[in-house]
Design a protein around this motif. Structure first.
Motif, PDB file in Angstrom:
ATOM      1  N   ILE A 154       8.183   3.154   2.368  1.00 40.13           N
ATOM      2  CA  ILE A 154       7.797   3.273   3.774  1.00 40.13           C
ATOM      3  C   ILE A 154       6.993   2.055   4.221  1.00 40.13           C
ATOM      4  N   ALA A 155       5.939   1.698   3.481  1.00 39.30           N
ATOM      5  CA  ALA A 155       5.164   0.506   3.843  1.00 39.30           C
ATOM      6  C   ALA A 155       6.008  -0.753   3.696  1.00 39.30           C
ATOM      7  N   ALA A 156       6.974  -0.719   2.770  1.00 37.48           N
ATOM      8  CA  ALA A 156       7.855  -1.874   2.569  1.00 37.48           C
ATOM      9  C   ALA A 156       8.712  -2.153   3.800  1.00 37.48           C
ATOM     10  N   ARG A 157       8.994  -1.128   4.593  1.00 39.33           N
ATOM     11  CA  ARG A 157       9.775  -1.339   5.816  1.00 39.33           C
ATOM     12  C   ARG A 157       9.091  -2.345   6.740  1.00 39.33           C
ATOM     13  N   GLU A 158       7.773  -2.284   6.794  1.00 41.90           N
ATOM     14  CA  GLU A 158       7.027  -3.198   7.649  1.00 41.90           C
ATOM     15  C   GLU A 158       7.174  -4.629   7.160  1.00 41.90           C
ATOM     16  N   ILE A 159       7.214  -4.814   5.858  1.00 41.19           N
ATOM     17  CA  ILE A 159       7.325  -6.154   5.286  1.00 41.19           C
ATOM     18  C   ILE A 159       8.699  -6.748   5.562  1.00 41.19           C
ATOM     19  N   SER A 160       9.758  -5.993   5.315  1.00 43.54           N
ATOM     20  CA  SER A 160      11.097  -6.551   5.527  1.00 43.54           C
ATOM     21  C   SER A 160      11.356  -6.787   7.014  1.00 43.54           C
ATOM     22  N   LYS A 161      10.787  -5.925   7.876  1.00 44.88           N
ATOM     23  CA  LYS A 161      10.947  -6.120   9.327  1.00 44.88           C
ATOM     24  C   LYS A 161      10.285  -7.415   9.778  1.00 44.88           C
ATOM     25  N   ASN A 162       9.103  -7.690   9.241  1.00 47.06           N
ATOM     26  CA  ASN A 162       8.343  -8.859   9.683  1.00 47.06           C
ATOM     27  C   ASN A 162       8.801 -10.160   9.051  1.00 47.06           C
ATOM     28  N   PHE A 163       9.309 -10.115   7.810  1.00 46.90           N
ATOM     29  CA  PHE A 163       9.576 -11.356   7.074  1.00 46.90           C
ATOM     30  C   PHE A 163      11.036 -11.571   6.710  1.00 46.90           C
TER      31      PHE A 163
ATOM     32  N   VAL B 113       0.824  -1.210   0.000  1.00 46.54           N
ATOM     33  CA  VAL B 113       0.000   0.000   0.000  1.00 46.54           C
ATOM     34  C   VAL B 113       0.859   1.262   0.000  1.00 46.54           C
ATOM     35  N   HIS B 114       0.237   2.368  -0.357  1.00 45.88           N
ATOM     36  CA  HIS B 114       0.793   3.717  -0.183  1.00 45.88           C
ATOM     37  C   HIS B 114       2.148   3.936  -0.860  1.00 45.88           C
ATOM     38  N   GLU B 115       2.475   3.176  -1.898  1.00 41.44           N
ATOM     39  CA  GLU B 115       3.760   3.403  -2.567  1.00 41.44           C
ATOM     40  C   GLU B 115       3.757   4.699  -3.357  1.00 41.44           C
ATOM     41  N   GLU B 116       2.614   5.059  -3.925  1.00 43.41           N
ATOM     42  CA  GLU B 116       2.556   6.281  -4.722  1.00 43.41           C
ATOM     43  C   GLU B 116       2.851   7.516  -3.875  1.00 43.41           C
ATOM     44  N   CYS B 117       2.585   7.427  -2.575  1.00 41.16           N
ATOM     45  CA  CYS B 117       2.882   8.534  -1.653  1.00 41.16           C
ATOM     46  C   CYS B 117       4.272   8.419  -1.051  1.00 41.16           C
ATOM     47  N   PHE B 118       4.639   7.178  -0.687  1.00 41.00           N
ATOM     48  CA  PHE B 118       5.868   6.939   0.067  1.00 41.00           C
ATOM     49  C   PHE B 118       6.589   5.718  -0.488  1.00 41.00           C
TER      50      PHE B 118
END
Length: 394
Positions: A146-155, A138-143
């Motif tokens: 940023i949302a990708a940080r959550e994915i790499s942190k979790n997985f 989500v929210h890549e067009e804005c940031f």
């Protein structure tokens, strides 16, 4: 080429994704479309994080690396539907092209790597080493990132494949992007007596002219670290006979490999210090823009707008393994770099995760009226993603 039921299944998934209108912050239906496909097709797990990213997971029978396929599911808005010859959210196919907002940027790619994960698991009977993770972000067009940080942190993936448009070529880098804000502070006065105030816009004009003389950084592969003025705002606005006491200028800075927040902003800060020493009435500061948006989950996403550049060597073994497998599958990709910013800014630029890009379609179709993806590109990139899985997991 994909044939029969698989090709039709892929096309139908892409159509459903286009029909799921998903401006930034409104991605719930698109995320659920991916999640439902994964649940219906034997993925081991489907997870939605606090931002609303959807992650589908398929585990091999043996331990090995985690390969993450990343694609954003938000789109820019359609400003005027009447200008489209095809409906932007219908997912209609005309003359071998699937039309709609997000077809090239980048729901076609998300549909393709999600389907490819299913087909690879079926064909191998899961006899591969590691895990396949597909992410609708989500929210890549804005940031970007940023949302990708959550994915790499979790997985904690070992490899990331960015699905942004590349016409099936392999991308091993990109310039990053920083959004830099310069502010000047004046003194209000009636415009009939301007000498009693300090016009912040006049002060900003001096700053802008000086910034234009800064010599950009340069990289032999990625090019110049462009610094370009993108907007100016003054306050109060409208002025209504008031000398403006505040002015804000925004710059887009294209970032090169190795540049940091401090190294990028330092020349501008030094320039402002010099100008303020020469002009006692000039008060100015520089910083990075901070964005804040609401996710469809109700959670807030925010971050400083600094998204690093990244670049890998095309001779690295894992890059060559992917290219070799694509060659074996009948493709002949060029190895180049993206001209725009992607979620790779986080995965590669911040987290140091081995990252490359492969996507369908042309980048200049993104954000356009009558955006489309050719069905042939959609099916071929699905085969490419299958080949990446074979290269990195078998």
């Amino acid at each position: 080429m994909l044939k029969g039921n698989r090709e039709q299944e892929l096309i139908e998934l892409a159509q459903k994704m286009i029909q799921a209108k998903s401006y930034s912050g409104e991605e719930k239906q698109a995320a659920e479309t991916i999640g439902e496909f994964c649940k219906a097709n034997g993925f081991d797990d489907v997870i939605y994080d606090r931002y609303g990213n959807v992650i589908g997971i398929i585990k091999g029978n043996r331990p090995g690396p985690k390969v993450l396929f990343d694609g954003h599911i938000d789109t820019v808005p359609v400003s005027d539907e009447s200008k489209w010859t095809q409906k932007p959210f219908a997912g209609e196919i005309v003359d071998g092209k699937l039309y709609g907002r997000g077809t090239s940027d980048m729901k076609g790619a998300v549909s393709a790597f999600t389907a490819a994960a299913k087909y690879f698991a079926e064909d191998t009977n899961r006899d591969f080493a590691g895990e396949i993770l597909i992410a609708g972000v989500v929210h890549e067009e804005c940031f970007e990132g940023i949302a990708a940080r959550e994915i790499s942190k979790n997985f904690k993936p070992d490899y990331v494949i960015i699905g942004e448009a590349s016409q099936l070529n392999v991308k091993i880098g990109q310039r990053g992007r920083g959004e830099i804000v310069v502010e000047t502070f004046g003194k209000p006065a009636h415009s009939a007596n301007p000498e009693k105030g300090i016009n912040a816009v006049y002060k900003m004009s001096k700053v802008i002219n000086a910034i234009r003389d800064l010599v950009p950084t340069e990289h032999p592969v990625l090019g110049k670290g462009i610094l370009e003025l993108t907007d100016i705002k003054s306050a109060p606005y409208p002025g209504a006979s008031v000398v403006p006491e505040y002015c804000r200028a925004t710059y887009d800075r294209r970032l090169l490999v190795g540049e940091t927040k401090e190294s990028v902003i330092a020349p501008i800060r030094e320039l402002l210090d010099k100008l303020m020493a020469e002009d006692s009435e000039l008060k100015a500061k520089v910083s990075y823009a901070v964005g804040e948006e609401m996710c469809y989950t109700g959670n807030k996403i925010e971050g400083e707008r600094f998204f690093p550049g990244w670049l890998y060597d095309q001779d690295e073994a894992w890059v060559q393994a992917v290219v070799k497998e694509l060659n074996n599958a009948g493709f002949n990709p060029e190895i180049t770099q993206y001209n725009f910013c992607t979620n790779g800014s986080h995965y590669a630029g911040e987290a140091g995760i081995k990252t490359l890009g492969i996507g369908p379609s042309r980048e200049n179709l993104a954000h356009t009226v009558d955006e489309y993806i050719e069905i042939e590109q959609l099916t071929k990139v699905c085969e490419c993603y299958y080949g990446v899985m074979k290269a990195l997991l078998v």
